[in-house]
Design a protein around this motif. Structure first.
Motif: not given
Lengths: 367, 281
Positions: A75, A80-82, A150
């Motif tokens: 991760a 990508v970020n969440m 994010a």
């Protein structure tokens, strides 16, 4: 040619022991779109999002982000970020420190971090709160912190897990619009998980409807609403009156459906789906007209008594009781509702609609 | 309009109920009266500490205590032991807590039970077993070892009985850690170690402080286990006081005990201050 997908999910499966959480999920996400994973709780939508983020490993299949296969990439190394459902704002860091954390890990120069953090906080209208601690913020503000934290990492894709579920109704409506605006201004794709179909309809460019770990339908909100592929999707997206078909016979260009509630209904064969197992015919409430006089012969009509009229402001939901247990819902405009509300409950009325407004739906299109 | 007069306490007005006030009063008396008496009589100008007749104010027993080299040495030993064993107990306790909270492994309940064992085992048994262990394996530090290494055995014993308490407290704190926080940090690019350092340790901090306080006070006043693991030249404060009391109870002991109480209060106050400071920043 279609633009290259930013995320490509190919035949992803996830098993927990004997339990199948996801099965054969494949789709592409285009750059700059809001892609919504929609489904009832337990359908696997959050698991799918976590697989894309790298917080969970798929049992089978590939996730390709921006042309790179993500297999084995943890991760913390994915582009990508969440935004988490609980926002997961770090309580021991100020707003500014929260947003700066991801950049500090990248070992960027201090001045650069400061400028980027200021810009991100500006974007989510939190500039004047930069020195506050998370416990001094409201739920909506904490969500903005999570968003800024994010987005400041400039991800290829922003993943949002039920971003609006913890907010109150009024704020939720405002945030819907704001998220869409934010997405337009930053230009990255959003992948959002939700169980709220109205939220999905309002925000999404495309919606993937999931049920029991399987992808039921992937389409634009309007297409999903107008042409749902099966009974689940039709029922899940918006309101619908559904009538089970006991048998159907085809006569050239027309098909006769036998139903318990409506009797025999003849519809054009063009409405027939490919899969014809356990069919039902359905009509959306806004297509149903309610009248006191016998409708024209070409209309599909059913007699019932007037039930409750639920006032919603610009429109009203009218319940027509057919035989005690079954009922039909109609959506009446303001003027129609006023006439209906003047009537006594129990008055005999005719619910009617045009045959072309009917949908013919299999129980499950993919079976 | 008649004025509402309420002489009966309402359903949740516990503070107005006589029975509760009375039991609170009793509890306070039995808890604090002995301590207050101890402190007050440390200033009593009497030759015997057990004497309950007030003979005038004096601070001479404080002077006397400060000039009692053996007492000061015991005091220094006790603080050294408490300080060092606390550091190790908190580190071990924190690591144990994280392992128990984070991982699933075979025989975990057995391991968990073994960690908690020193809490339930009678101190006397632990004291004997540690004494036997040290002597059987030749681990006793020889007499004449320079300070603070002469305290090694006692420190080891104290770490052994206090770290499970620290582990329990820190474990409880970890139970309300939101795992999404950890995932969020990873999502932002943090490695496992960075997650531990930047997210988990700050979350554990109140537990670490509470665990340290408990370990410190446990070590400070431990008598039984220390008695079994100490040698003739490694006397701690409780053991010294015990041997002094066997001759006679003098106000000197009251004075020394008062100082110990003060130190404990001070440490607690500093820790609490530190914690509220953390919270407001």
């Amino acid at each position: 040619m279609a633009p290259t997908p930013i995320i490509s999910v190919h035949d992803v499966c996830k098993y927990y022991g004997n339990f199948t959480a996801l099965e054969g999920i494949s789709f592409d996400i285009k750059p700059g779109e809001i892609f919504v994973l929609l489904g009832p709780s337990g359908c696997g939508k959050s698991t799918l999002l976590r697989i894309i983020a790298g917080l969970e490993t798929e049992s089978k299949g590939d996730v390709v982000i921006d042309g790179t296969d993500m297999l084995g990439i943890p991760a913390n190394k994915r582009p990508v970020n969440m935004v988490f459902q609980s926002y997961a704002v770090f309580p021991h860091m100020s707003v500014e420190a929260n947003v700066a954390y991801g950049l500090k890990l990248e070992r960027l120069p201090k001045a650069e971090i400061k400028a980027k953090v200021a810009e991100a906080l500006e974007q989510v209208h939190l500039s004047q709160f930069s020195h506050r601690m998370p416990d001094q913020l409201s739920g909506g503000q904490r969500q903005r912190v999570a968003l800024a934290r994010a987005l400041v990492k400039r991800p290829q894709v922003l993943l949002l897990d039920e971003p609006l579920s913890a907010l109150d109704a009024k704020l939720r409506d405002a945030m819907r619009l704001e998220l869409v605006k934010l997405q337009e201004s930053v230009g990255v794709s959003f992948v959002m998980v939700t169980h709220d179909q109205s939220e999905a309809m309002a925000m999404a460019d495309r919606i993937a409807v999931l049920k029991d770990g399987k992808l039921r339908q992937l389409d634009s909100p309007t297409a999903l609403y107008k042409n749902p592929c099966d009974q689940f999707v039709a029922d899940f997206i918006g309101r619908i009156n559904m009538f089970d078909v006991s048998s159907h016979t085809r006569n050239g260009d027309a098909v006769q459906f036998d139903t318990k509630t409506l009797g025999t209904v003849t519809l054009p064969a063009s409405l027939m789906p490919a899969n014809t197992r356990n069919l039902a015919i359905a009509v959306r409430p806004e297509r149903v007209r309610v009248g006191l006089e016998q409708p024209a012969a070409e209309m599909i009509a059913v007699t019932g008594t007037l039930g409750d009229v639920a006032f919603q402001g610009d429109s009203s939901l009218v319940e027509i009781i057919l035989d005690g247990e079954r009922s039909i819902t109609a959506l009446a405009t303001e003027a129609q509702a006023e006439t209906l509300m003047a009537l006594e409950i129990g008055t005999q009325v005719y619910a009617n609609w045009q045959p072309k407004d009917m949908l013919v739906l299999p129980e499950n299109a993919s079976e | 309009m008649a004025k509402l007069k309420r002489d009966k306490p309402g359903p949740f007005e516990y503070s107005r109920k006589f029975s509760l006030r009375f039991s609170f009063f009793l509890a306070s008396v039995f808890l604090y009266a002995p301590i207050i008496v101890l402190v007050v009589f440390s200033f009593n100008n009497s030759r015997r500490g057990g004497n309950v007749i007030w003979k005038g104010f004096t601070t001479k027993y404080y002077e006397k205590a400060f000039h009692n080299d053996a007492l000061i040495e015991a005091f220094t030993n006790t603080l050294t032991i408490a300080f060092i064993s606390t550091i190790f107990a908190v580190i071990l306790g924190a690591l144990t807590a994280v392992v128990l909270w984070r991982f699933r492994f075979p025989f975990k309940p057995v391991f968990e039970g073994m960690v908690a064992m020193p809490i339930v085992i009678p101190e006397i048994c632990m004291g004997v077993s540690l004494a036997v262990f040290f002597s059987q394996f030749g681990l006793y530090v020889p007499a004449g070892t320079p300070y603070p290494f002469n305290l090694t055995n006692i420190i080891l014993a104290h770490i052994t009985f206090s770290f499970p308490f620290a582990a329990m407290i820190i474990r409880t704190r970890l139970n309300n850690f939101n795992r999404e926080m950890e995932e969020a940090a990873k999502d932002l690019g943090a490695t496992e170690f960075q997650v531990f350092r930047d997210i988990l340790v700050p979350h554990m901090k109140p537990g670490l402080i509470a665990g340290a306080l408990l370990s410190f006070t446990l070590s400070l006043d431990d008598f039984v286990i220390t008695f079994f693991t100490s040698g003739p030249d490694t006397v701690t404060f409780p053991i010294k006081v015990y041997s002094m009391v066997r001759f006679s109870v003098t106000p000197e002991i009251n004075a020394a005990s008062t100082i110990l109480i003060l130190i404990t209060l001070l440490v607690t106050a500093v820790a609490m201050k530190f914690q509220t400071f953390e919270e407001s920043h």
